[in-house]
Write a protein that holds these residues in place. Structure first.
Motif, mmCIF file in Angstrom:
data_model
loop_
_atom_site.group_PDB
_atom_site.id
_atom_site.type_symbol
_atom_site.label_atom_id
_atom_site.label_comp_id
_atom_site.label_asym_id
_atom_site.label_seq_id
_atom_site.Cartn_x
_atom_site.Cartn_y
_atom_site.Cartn_z
ATOM 1 N N MET A 143 -28.003 54.786 27.491
ATOM 2 C CA MET A 143 -29.356 54.979 26.559
ATOM 3 C C MET A 143 -29.860 53.625 26.298
ATOM 4 O O MET A 143 -29.657 52.543 26.416
ATOM 5 C CB MET A 143 -28.535 55.213 25.185
ATOM 6 C CG MET A 143 -27.928 56.551 25.121
ATOM 7 S SD MET A 143 -28.593 57.968 25.568
ATOM 8 C CE MET A 143 -29.718 57.964 24.334
ATOM 9 N N GLY A 144 -31.468 54.114 26.043
ATOM 10 C CA GLY A 144 -32.299 52.759 25.948
ATOM 11 C C GLY A 144 -33.116 53.032 24.706
ATOM 12 O O GLY A 144 -33.315 54.170 24.089
ATOM 13 N N ALA A 177 -31.026 48.337 25.716
ATOM 14 C CA ALA A 177 -30.236 49.319 26.292
ATOM 15 C C ALA A 177 -28.618 49.117 26.161
ATOM 16 O O ALA A 177 -28.287 48.223 25.908
ATOM 17 C CB ALA A 177 -30.506 49.443 27.781
ATOM 18 N N ILE A 178 -27.778 50.246 26.448
ATOM 19 C CA ILE A 178 -26.477 50.538 26.232
ATOM 20 C C ILE A 178 -25.831 51.350 27.408
ATOM 21 O O ILE A 178 -26.315 52.469 27.510
ATOM 22 C CB ILE A 178 -26.133 50.485 24.842
ATOM 23 C CG1 ILE A 178 -24.579 50.609 24.570
ATOM 24 C CG2 ILE A 178 -26.247 51.888 24.241
ATOM 25 C CD1 ILE A 178 -24.301 50.576 23.105
ATOM 26 N N ASN A 179 -24.738 50.874 27.815
ATOM 27 C CA ASN A 179 -24.196 51.937 28.676
ATOM 28 C C ASN A 179 -23.316 52.866 28.152
ATOM 29 O O ASN A 179 -23.179 52.845 26.881
ATOM 30 C CB ASN A 179 -23.257 51.071 29.701
ATOM 31 C CG ASN A 179 -22.326 50.464 29.256
ATOM 32 O OD1 ASN A 179 -21.835 50.317 27.877
ATOM 33 N ND2 ASN A 179 -21.180 50.295 30.126
ATOM 34 N N TYR A 231 -27.172 56.470 35.507
ATOM 35 C CA TYR A 231 -26.696 55.204 35.580
ATOM 36 C C TYR A 231 -25.956 54.862 34.591
ATOM 37 O O TYR A 231 -26.031 53.886 33.814
ATOM 38 C CB TYR A 231 -28.102 54.494 35.519
ATOM 39 C CG TYR A 231 -28.934 54.744 36.818
ATOM 40 C CD1 TYR A 231 -29.859 55.629 36.640
ATOM 41 C CD2 TYR A 231 -28.502 53.965 37.955
ATOM 42 C CE1 TYR A 231 -30.894 55.708 38.065
ATOM 43 C CE2 TYR A 231 -29.604 54.215 39.225
ATOM 44 C CZ TYR A 231 -30.508 55.087 38.910
ATOM 45 O OH TYR A 231 -31.197 55.535 40.104
ATOM 46 N N SER A 232 -25.062 55.757 34.077
ATOM 47 C CA SER A 232 -23.997 55.842 32.898
ATOM 48 C C SER A 232 -23.375 54.275 32.724
ATOM 49 O O SER A 232 -23.171 53.762 31.482
ATOM 50 C CB SER A 232 -23.110 56.761 32.719
ATOM 51 O OG SER A 232 -22.340 56.815 33.894
ATOM 52 N N GLY A 233 -23.160 53.899 33.601
ATOM 53 C CA GLY A 233 -22.191 52.333 33.447
ATOM 54 C C GLY A 233 -23.229 51.115 33.516
ATOM 55 O O GLY A 233 -22.585 50.019 33.263
ATOM 56 N N ILE A 234 -24.337 51.500 33.678
ATOM 57 C CA ILE A 234 -25.473 50.369 33.600
ATOM 58 C C ILE A 234 -26.404 50.430 32.000
ATOM 59 O O ILE A 234 -26.903 51.238 31.775
ATOM 60 C CB ILE A 234 -26.575 50.291 34.646
ATOM 61 C CG1 ILE A 234 -25.424 50.155 35.798
ATOM 62 C CG2 ILE A 234 -27.268 49.206 34.691
ATOM 63 C CD1 ILE A 234 -26.393 50.405 37.362
ATOM 64 N N ALA A 235 -26.531 49.035 31.677
ATOM 65 C CA ALA A 235 -27.465 48.879 30.441
ATOM 66 C C ALA A 235 -28.573 48.077 31.011
ATOM 67 O O ALA A 235 -28.484 46.596 31.267
ATOM 68 C CB ALA A 235 -26.809 48.243 29.341
ATOM 69 N N SER A 236 -29.723 48.786 31.443
ATOM 70 C CA SER A 236 -30.777 48.145 32.083
ATOM 71 C C SER A 236 -31.988 48.765 31.524
ATOM 72 O O SER A 236 -32.049 49.751 31.401
ATOM 73 C CB SER A 236 -30.392 47.882 33.552
ATOM 74 O OG SER A 236 -31.632 47.735 34.334
ATOM 75 N N PRO A 237 -33.313 47.637 31.780
ATOM 76 C CA PRO A 237 -34.457 48.406 31.727
ATOM 77 C C PRO A 237 -35.015 48.877 32.998
ATOM 78 O O PRO A 237 -36.031 49.496 32.959
ATOM 79 C CB PRO A 237 -35.249 47.069 31.212
ATOM 80 C CG PRO A 237 -34.519 45.910 31.699
ATOM 81 C CD PRO A 237 -33.301 46.347 31.710
ATOM 82 N N PHE A 238 -34.273 48.841 33.967
ATOM 83 C CA PHE A 238 -34.893 49.010 35.381
ATOM 84 C C PHE A 238 -34.389 50.281 36.095
ATOM 85 O O PHE A 238 -34.492 50.601 37.185
ATOM 86 C CB PHE A 238 -34.647 47.886 36.227
ATOM 87 C CG PHE A 238 -34.860 46.490 35.784
ATOM 88 C CD1 PHE A 238 -33.885 45.520 35.499
ATOM 89 C CD2 PHE A 238 -36.180 46.220 35.627
ATOM 90 C CE1 PHE A 238 -34.446 44.348 34.991
ATOM 91 C CE2 PHE A 238 -36.810 45.098 35.168
ATOM 92 C CZ PHE A 238 -35.816 44.021 34.854
ATOM 93 N N ILE A 239 -33.495 51.065 35.148
ATOM 94 C CA ILE A 239 -33.113 52.338 35.571
ATOM 95 C C ILE A 239 -34.083 53.458 35.378
ATOM 96 O O ILE A 239 -34.942 53.146 34.233
ATOM 97 C CB ILE A 239 -31.572 52.584 35.067
ATOM 98 C CG1 ILE A 239 -31.413 52.634 33.689
ATOM 99 C CG2 ILE A 239 -30.691 51.543 35.759
ATOM 100 C CD1 ILE A 239 -30.164 53.112 33.067
#
Length: 125
Positions: free
Chosen positions: A34-35, A50-52, A102-110
């Motif tokens: 989520m972002g 963001a948070i995974n 991209y559930s495992g990733i906290a990122s602005p780039f997904i």
């Protein structure tokens, strides 16, 4: 598919706090990263935080680091944005978004496939 509804926006004085909530429909909320994003008048939308899926990984824009905290409660299908020490430049419409792949990733780039309708945050000086 997931539907997102933000709440908690409003008018606050500089230095104050607000907590935004984003309620998600569907039983697969816990599988999404989520972002939070925001868009000020006349400006492009920008990433905030963001948070995974599990909540053990977070990512913040430099402009909010140390002031904002993103968290989630998968049992309640809700993601939060605690905003402290608010500044007039934080004034914007705030949107939450969900990334399915991209559930495992906290990122602005997904890629965030799903978006809420937004909630207005206004910080007065």
């Amino acid at each position: 598919q997931v539907q997102l509804v933000e709440s908690g926006g409003g008018l606050v004085q500089a230095g104050g706090s607000l907590r935004l909530s984003c309620a998600a429909s569907g039983r697969t909320f816990s599988s999404y990263s989520m972002g939070w994003f925001r868009q000020a008048p006349g400006k492009e939308r920008e990433f905030v935080a963001a948070i995974n899926w599990s909540g053990d990984s977070t990512y913040y824009a430099d402009s909010v680091k140390g002031r904002f905290t993103i968290s989630r409660d998968n049992a309640k299908n809700t993601v939060y944005l605690q905003m402290n020490s608010l500044k007039p430049e934080d004034t914007a419409v705030y949107y939450c978004a969900a990334a399915r792949y991209y559930s495992g990733i906290a990122s602005p780039f997904i890629t965030y496939e799903y978006w809420g309708q937004g909630t207005q945050v206004t910080v007065s000086s």
